[in-house]
Structure formats: structure tokens, C-alpha cells
Design a protein around this motif. Structure first.
Motif: not given
Length: 299
Positions: A46-47, A56-58, A62-64, A121-123
Motif C-alpha cells: 500500500g501507500d 486499510l488506510q494505506a 492507493c485507490i484515491r 497510530t490508531s490503525h
């Protein structure tokens, strides 16, 4: 009035859903079409420069960003759930210790992921199913470390309706893969990883070209003539794409991301990779690679 508003909202939701489905279908078509000129960008874990790796944020980033595929790694918890984790332990990437198999899913979700600077992080560690749900209809997924869970991966992709979006790969010989997975191999996208500078590379390439996989991941430390010849053989097959990693020098004979970005030599890095026939590039610099490819008319 409420009915009209409901109809408008429903149409907008349906339009967005159809657009997403059309988008991912175009990616699947580009992946499966050996004649496609589009170069697919694969983002490593991912990013991870802007979000915790394998989070999930990574993947949302990437999707965006417009990335075509995200690379992920899988491990299994003590109670049989597939979760995303690269290392054998959770020590480096979370505030926990030990192997994922030491914990149930509920227990492992109490830990939090660290970012690329090592800050907490909170992830939390996502499940494979959550990633499939997030990426469904939006982006392709490459299961890198996870071949040992081949059948479990297939079952979850069937359950979530994402089988066409998922690429499973390994460095195993074809006979081993066929013996271990049987006819399931005919229902998934499987990609072999081959070290082109290994002594038996030519034999392994021939084995796989006989079944025409969608692509072969090609790794090599040097630009030996034998390596270049094998890249040409795969390209000339007309049926199988070439995947090259630009992550670090030992995977691409020195034509890596840092050469492209830090040393400002993108043509000597990504340009050279393109010249070898690659139509999938895995990178740690997705934004920069996307911009480079746009400039070359390969998007």
C-alpha cells in the motif's frame, strides 16, 4: 418530495456502483490482455510512506491515487483468521510482540500499527476479508506472502465476489503448485516468481510459458545476457506479461525507485524497466511512477 429524493439518491448510488465495476473490469482486462499498452502500477504494501504498511488506510490512499494494484502479505491467527502482516512477528509494525498465530483475532486487534517512522497510530491490523471488501470493484490485489493459505484465500475471494481481482503468487515450481492446488489453480489468477539469474531459470520459464500465466514476476541482480534473453523470451511469447519490481537494486539490477527519485534518474530506472517489456511495475513510489508513466503515454 421524499420519494423523488429517494429515487435521485438511489440513482446516484447505482451510478457510482456501476462506475466502480466498470473501472475494475478495465483493470482486469488490462491485466489479462497481453497486447495492452497500459503499464499497471502495483503499490508495495500500500501507500506505506503515508500510512502504516498493510493497513486499510494505506490501501484507501492507493485507490484515491489511481494505483492499479496493491500488494499485501498474509498471516493466520490462532483461531484461523487471515490478517495482514508481512513479518513473522508483529514486533516491528505494532506495539505487540510475538507471532500472529500466538493470538486470536480479538486479541491481535488490541494492538495498533506503527507508521513508517515507527510512531504508533490508531490503525489496527486488518483482516483479509476487510481488505477484500474495501477493494471490491476498485483496485486489484496481489497476495505476495500468503501462498501457504492458497485455498483459504480462494474461499474468501469467492465469498466476497473478488476472485477476478486477486493475483496469488509464489516462487514454487509449476508441478508443486499444480499438485498442491489442483483445479483451483484454473479458477484463480496465479503468477510465478522467477529469479532470472538462477541456474535453472530458463527451465522454469519454459515450464510456465507452456501454460501461459497472465504474467511472470522477474527478479534479477545483474544484467547478464542470459537475464536479458529470458526477458525477451517472455515478451516474445505474446501471451504472458512481465512484472518487474523497482523496490530495491537487488531485484532489478540497480534500476530501482531510489535511483529514479532520489538520484533523479527515472529514465535509467523505470525507463529501463519499460524497455525490457515490463507492463507491471511494483514500486514504493506510486505517485512518482504514475506521473512518470503519464508523461510517457503509458497510462
Amino acid at each position: 418530495m421524499k420519494r423523488i429524493l429517494f429515487i435521485i439518491v438511489s440513482c446516484l448510488v447505482m451510478h457510482c456502483t456501476l462506475s466502480a465495476q466498470e473501472s475494475v473490469q478495465s483493470l482486469i482486462q488490462a491485466l489479462r490482455d497481453p497486447a495492452s499498452k497500459k503499464v499497471l502500477v502495483v503499490s508495495h504494501r500500500g501507500d506505506w510512506r503515508h500510512a502504516p504498511e498493510n493497513s486499510l488506510q494505506a490501501f484507501e490512499n492507493c485507490i484515491r491515487m489511481g494505483v492499479d494494484m496493491v500488494e499485501i502479505d498474509l498471516k493466520m491467527t490462532k483461531d484461523g483468521h487471515l490478517v495482514l502482516m508481512h513479518d513473522k512477528t508483529i514486533d516491528r509494525t505494532t506495539d505487540g510482540k510475538g507471532a500472529p498465530s500466538d493470538y486470536t483475532l480479538e486479541e491481535i486487534r488490541r494492538f495498533h500499527l506503527k507508521d513508517s517512522a515507527g510512531e504508533l497510530t490508531s490503525h489496527v491490523i486488518p483482516t483479509f476479508e476487510e481488505v477484500l471488501d474495501l477493494c471490491k470493484g476498485k483496485i486489484l490485489i496481489n497476495v505476495d506472502k500468503g501462498y501457504e493459505f492458497f485455498k483459504e484465500v480462494y474461499a474468501l475471494t469467492e465469498q466476497t465476489g473478488t476472485t477476478e481481482q486477486v493475483v496469488i503468487k509464489s516462487g514454487n515450481r509449476l508441478k508443486k503448485v499444480q499438485e498442491e492446488n489442483g483445479d483451483v489453480l484454473n479458477r484463480v489468477i496465479y503468477m510465478p516468481i522467477i529469479s532470472l539469474d538462477s541456474p535453472d531459470a530458463s527451465l522454469i520459464v519454459d515450464e510456465y510459458l507452456a501454460i501461459s500465466p497472465v504474467a511472470i514476476e522477474c527478479c534479477f541482480k545483474t544484467e547478464m545476457p542470459e537475464v536479458i534473453q529470458l526477458l525477451q523470451k517472455i515478451k516474445s511469447s505474446g501471451k504472458t506479461k512481465i512484472w518487474i519490481n523497482s523496490l530495491w537494486p537487488s531485484l532489478n539490477a540497480g534500476h530501482d525507485d531510489e535511483r529514479a527519485v532520489t538520484r533523479n534518474q527515472p529514465d535509467e530506472s523505470w525507463g529501463w524497466i519499460l524497455s525490457q517489456g515490463a507492463s507491471l511495475i511494483q514500486t514504493d513510489r506510486p505517485a512518482e511512477l504514475l506521473e512518470y508513466l503519464e508523461g510517457k503515454g503509458r497510462r
